[in-house]
Scaffold this motif. Sequence first.
Motif, mmCIF file in Angstrom:
data_model
loop_
_atom_site.group_PDB
_atom_site.id
_atom_site.type_symbol
_atom_site.label_atom_id
_atom_site.label_comp_id
_atom_site.label_asym_id
_atom_site.label_seq_id
_atom_site.Cartn_x
_atom_site.Cartn_y
_atom_site.Cartn_z
ATOM 1 N N LEU A 10 0.818 -1.212 0.000
ATOM 2 C CA LEU A 10 0.000 0.000 0.000
ATOM 3 C C LEU A 10 0.852 1.263 0.000
ATOM 4 O O LEU A 10 0.514 2.249 -0.656
ATOM 5 N N THR A 11 1.952 1.243 0.731
ATOM 6 C CA THR A 11 2.765 2.443 0.891
ATOM 7 C C THR A 11 3.901 2.540 -0.124
ATOM 8 O O THR A 11 4.776 3.400 0.008
ATOM 9 N N SER A 12 3.886 1.674 -1.130
ATOM 10 C CA SER A 12 4.899 1.681 -2.183
ATOM 11 C C SER A 12 4.251 1.878 -3.548
ATOM 12 O O SER A 12 3.113 1.466 -3.752
ATOM 13 N N CYS A 13 4.995 2.494 -4.453
ATOM 14 C CA CYS A 13 4.519 2.640 -5.830
ATOM 15 C C CYS A 13 4.529 1.281 -6.512
ATOM 16 O O CYS A 13 5.435 0.475 -6.293
ATOM 17 N N ARG A 14 3.533 1.043 -7.315
ATOM 18 C CA ARG A 14 3.435 -0.166 -8.130
ATOM 19 C C ARG A 14 3.072 0.266 -9.547
ATOM 20 O O ARG A 14 2.559 1.383 -9.738
ATOM 21 N N PRO A 15 3.283 -0.589 -10.538
ATOM 22 C CA PRO A 15 2.919 -0.186 -11.906
ATOM 23 C C PRO A 15 1.450 0.216 -12.029
ATOM 24 O O PRO A 15 1.100 1.042 -12.857
ATOM 25 N N TYR A 16 0.609 -0.328 -11.181
ATOM 26 C CA TYR A 16 -0.832 -0.119 -11.283
ATOM 27 C C TYR A 16 -1.385 0.909 -10.283
ATOM 28 O O TYR A 16 -2.573 1.188 -10.277
ATOM 29 N N LYS A 17 -0.516 1.479 -9.398
ATOM 30 C CA LYS A 17 -1.025 2.435 -8.411
ATOM 31 C C LYS A 17 0.091 3.281 -7.827
ATOM 32 O O LYS A 17 1.251 2.887 -7.825
ATOM 33 N N LYS A 18 -0.309 4.441 -7.310
ATOM 34 C CA LYS A 18 0.613 5.294 -6.566
ATOM 35 C C LYS A 18 0.649 4.831 -5.113
ATOM 36 O O LYS A 18 -0.275 4.185 -4.635
ATOM 37 N N ALA A 19 1.716 5.190 -4.425
ATOM 38 C CA ALA A 19 1.846 4.840 -3.009
ATOM 39 C C ALA A 19 0.826 5.615 -2.180
ATOM 40 O O ALA A 19 0.566 6.782 -2.444
ATOM 41 N N TRP A 20 0.252 4.927 -1.213
ATOM 42 C CA TRP A 20 -0.611 5.590 -0.232
ATOM 43 C C TRP A 20 0.278 6.218 0.832
ATOM 44 O O TRP A 20 1.366 5.715 1.128
ATOM 45 N N ASP A 21 -0.222 7.298 1.465
ATOM 46 C CA ASP A 21 0.523 7.816 2.609
ATOM 47 C C ASP A 21 0.292 6.858 3.786
ATOM 48 O O ASP A 21 -0.678 6.099 3.809
ATOM 49 N N VAL A 22 1.213 6.908 4.740
ATOM 50 C CA VAL A 22 1.168 5.919 5.825
ATOM 51 C C VAL A 22 -0.087 6.038 6.681
ATOM 52 O O VAL A 22 -0.578 5.021 7.181
ATOM 53 N N SER A 23 -0.631 7.232 6.837
ATOM 54 C CA SER A 23 -1.840 7.356 7.665
ATOM 55 C C SER A 23 -3.033 6.675 6.994
ATOM 56 O O SER A 23 -3.843 6.035 7.682
ATOM 57 N N ARG A 24 -3.145 6.792 5.687
ATOM 58 C CA ARG A 24 -4.225 6.106 4.971
ATOM 59 C C ARG A 24 -4.048 4.585 5.054
ATOM 60 O O ARG A 24 -5.005 3.851 5.299
ATOM 61 N N ALA A 25 -2.809 4.121 4.876
ATOM 62 C CA ALA A 25 -2.530 2.685 4.962
ATOM 63 C C ALA A 25 -2.802 2.168 6.377
ATOM 64 O O ALA A 25 -3.379 1.085 6.551
ATOM 65 N N ALA A 26 -2.419 2.941 7.387
ATOM 66 C CA ALA A 26 -2.664 2.542 8.778
ATOM 67 C C ALA A 26 -4.163 2.426 9.044
ATOM 68 O O ALA A 26 -4.616 1.470 9.692
ATOM 69 N N ALA A 27 -4.938 3.374 8.537
ATOM 70 C CA ALA A 27 -6.395 3.324 8.720
ATOM 71 C C ALA A 27 -6.969 2.079 8.058
ATOM 72 O O ALA A 27 -7.842 1.405 8.631
ATOM 73 N N TYR A 28 -6.477 1.748 6.867
ATOM 74 C CA TYR A 28 -6.942 0.547 6.172
ATOM 75 C C TYR A 28 -6.630 -0.711 6.983
ATOM 76 O O TYR A 28 -7.491 -1.577 7.147
ATOM 77 N N ILE A 29 -5.408 -0.800 7.490
ATOM 78 C CA ILE A 29 -5.012 -1.969 8.290
ATOM 79 C C ILE A 29 -5.937 -2.098 9.503
ATOM 80 O O ILE A 29 -6.435 -3.190 9.806
ATOM 81 N N ARG A 30 -6.196 -0.996 10.181
ATOM 82 C CA ARG A 30 -7.091 -1.031 11.352
ATOM 83 C C ARG A 30 -8.502 -1.470 10.954
ATOM 84 O O ARG A 30 -9.125 -2.269 11.666
ATOM 85 N N GLU A 31 -9.003 -0.934 9.849
ATOM 86 C CA GLU A 31 -10.350 -1.307 9.369
ATOM 87 C C GLU A 31 -10.451 -2.792 9.045
ATOM 88 O O GLU A 31 -11.511 -3.392 9.209
ATOM 89 N N GLN A 32 -9.357 -3.366 8.576
ATOM 90 C CA GLN A 32 -9.356 -4.763 8.130
ATOM 91 C C GLN A 32 -8.974 -5.758 9.237
ATOM 92 O O GLN A 32 -8.881 -6.954 8.975
ATOM 93 N N SER A 33 -8.755 -5.269 10.433
ATOM 94 C CA SER A 33 -8.455 -6.148 11.558
ATOM 95 C C SER A 33 -9.660 -7.046 11.816
ATOM 96 O O SER A 33 -10.780 -6.569 11.974
ATOM 97 N N GLY A 34 -9.421 -8.340 11.819
ATOM 98 C CA GLY A 34 -10.498 -9.303 12.046
ATOM 99 C C GLY A 34 -11.143 -9.801 10.766
ATOM 100 O O GLY A 34 -11.819 -10.821 10.781
ATOM 101 N N SER A 35 -10.966 -9.094 9.676
ATOM 102 C CA SER A 35 -11.478 -9.577 8.394
ATOM 103 C C SER A 35 -10.301 -10.017 7.520
ATOM 104 O O SER A 35 -10.122 -11.203 7.284
#
Length: 174
Positions: free
Chosen positions: A120-145
Amino acid sequence: MRMAHYSRLIAAGLKLPVQEQELIFEAAPMHDLGKVGTRDEILLKTGRLTEDEFEIMKAHATIGYQILLGNSSPKLQAAAVIACSHHEKFDGSGYPKGLAGNEIPLYGRIVALADVFDALTSCRPYKKAWDVSRAAAYIREQSGSHFDPACVKAFFEAWDQVLAIRENYGDKEE
């Protein structure tokens, strides 16, 4: 290197013995070995994968496992387990086996979180890197799923170290 360091941090937070922490650190970078069996036009595609392309991409977990399977080296045995299980999701919706919860090997649960945060926080051919706060929020949201809540807790308990790893091993082109 980043995801290997993240994996070791999570393992430490879960109070795994130092020897296992190091084993995960050494084995984690082999998680995507099976991508050697995936065509470049799929690996490097700049747009969204089609359903057929995604099915081909998903095979990398099994391919990596088969490459590493049967070796007597503890490091390669751990890498085989990680290769096969790092795309499983805690709620059972992952692949290749649809394992859930503690059915997923712990090493796979650890590397799943480390790998997704790094992706999430790295550039890939198919997407730009997310900032760490957005990635952290995603990780928290996905806890348990998507992610094991214990791994998520360990990850955020070491958040200052996560950020230091991100800084020390940043991509050169970012």
